[in-house]
Enzyme design. Structure first.
Site, PDB file in Angstrom:
ATOM      1  N   PRO A   1       0.769  -1.252   0.000  1.00 28.41           N
ATOM      2  CA  PRO A   1       0.000   0.000   0.000  1.00 28.41           C
ATOM      3  C   PRO A   1       0.799   1.301   0.000  1.00 28.41           C
ATOM      4  O   PRO A   1       0.823   2.038   0.986  1.00 28.41           O
ATOM      5  CB  PRO A   1      -0.829  -0.138   1.276  1.00 28.41           C
ATOM      6  CG  PRO A   1       0.065  -0.913   2.204  1.00 28.41           C
ATOM      7  CD  PRO A   1       0.781  -1.895   1.310  1.00 28.41           C
ATOM      8  N   CYS A   2       1.414   1.625  -1.129  1.00 33.80           N
ATOM      9  CA  CYS A   2       2.185   2.865  -1.202  1.00 33.80           C
ATOM     10  C   CYS A   2       1.299   4.099  -1.008  1.00 33.80           C
ATOM     11  O   CYS A   2       1.801   5.157  -0.644  1.00 33.80           O
ATOM     12  CB  CYS A   2       2.980   2.958  -2.499  1.00 33.80           C
ATOM     13  SG  CYS A   2       2.043   2.623  -3.983  1.00 33.80           S
ATOM     14  N   HIS A   3      -0.016   3.945  -1.189  1.00 30.62           N
ATOM     15  CA  HIS A   3      -0.918   5.073  -0.928  1.00 30.62           C
ATOM     16  C   HIS A   3      -0.947   5.439   0.560  1.00 30.62           C
ATOM     17  O   HIS A   3      -1.375   6.521   0.916  1.00 30.62           O
ATOM     18  CB  HIS A   3      -2.337   4.764  -1.436  1.00 30.62           C
ATOM     19  CG  HIS A   3      -2.992   3.601  -0.772  1.00 30.62           C
ATOM     20  ND1 HIS A   3      -2.743   2.294  -1.158  1.00 30.62           N
ATOM     21  CD2 HIS A   3      -3.873   3.524   0.255  1.00 30.62           C
ATOM     22  CE1 HIS A   3      -3.454   1.472  -0.394  1.00 30.62           C
ATOM     23  NE2 HIS A   3      -4.146   2.198   0.476  1.00 30.62           N
TER      24      HIS A   3
END
Length: 170
Positions: free
Chosen positions: A131-133
């Site tokens: 989850p780079c968000h």
């Protein structure tokens, strides 16, 4: 036995999303051309809906608000060294939370400065599941290279309850 990849494409609230699944797990995902993911992997393509079904079901459940932790196995073949350490530390950041670039640098024990973490996020081969968000700047959202850019990041963080909906979202 030679490694192969099976693809699946699914509609999402943040645009069409492509998954690339090898025998070992989800190796790549993202917005845009399936061919681009195939080129990055360099593996023979097979038609195998059974292989992709679990990852597709989990993403559908995530977007429906019914899944908070992915169990889809991850194939880390497109990462190595420090990048892999940082992305594996990111993989453990829970739903509905966020870390700053500096905090992720610390958690990974990689010695990468916060600025370097940003470029690793930009090259994350498995967005959403890794989850780079959930990585934000100390003074705001920071950047995002997937989907429609920062608006996609804002949507994902609002979906997870980290950000409050704005009047524009109502």
């Amino acid at each position: 036995m030679m490694a192969t990849v099976a693809f699946a494409e699914l509609p999402t609230p943040v645009g069409p999303f492509v998954l690339a699944v090898t025998e070992d797990g989800l190796a790549a995902s993202g917005w845009g051309a399936r061919a681009r993911l195939g080129e990055r992997l360099g593996l023979a393509e097979v038609h195998d809906p059974d292989r992709t079904a679990f990852a597709v079901a989990e993403l559908n459940d995530y977007f429906a608000g019914e899944l908070r932790a992915f169990e889809t196995p991850v194939d880390w073949r497109l990462t190595s060294g420090v990048r892999r350490r940082v992305l594996q530390a990111l993989h453990a950041v829970p739903y509905g939370t966020a870390v700053t670039y500096g905090e992720l640098a610390e958690r990974s024990g990689s010695g990468v400065p916060a600025r370097g973490i940003g470029s690793i996020m930009g090259s994350n081969p498995i967005p959403i599941v890794v989850p780079c968000h959930r990585v934000v700047a100390g003074n705001g959202l920071g950047g995002f290279s997937g989907g429609e850019g920062v608006e996609t990041k804002r949507w994902l963080l609002t979906h997870e309850g980290y950000l409050q909906p704005t009047l524009l979202d109502l």
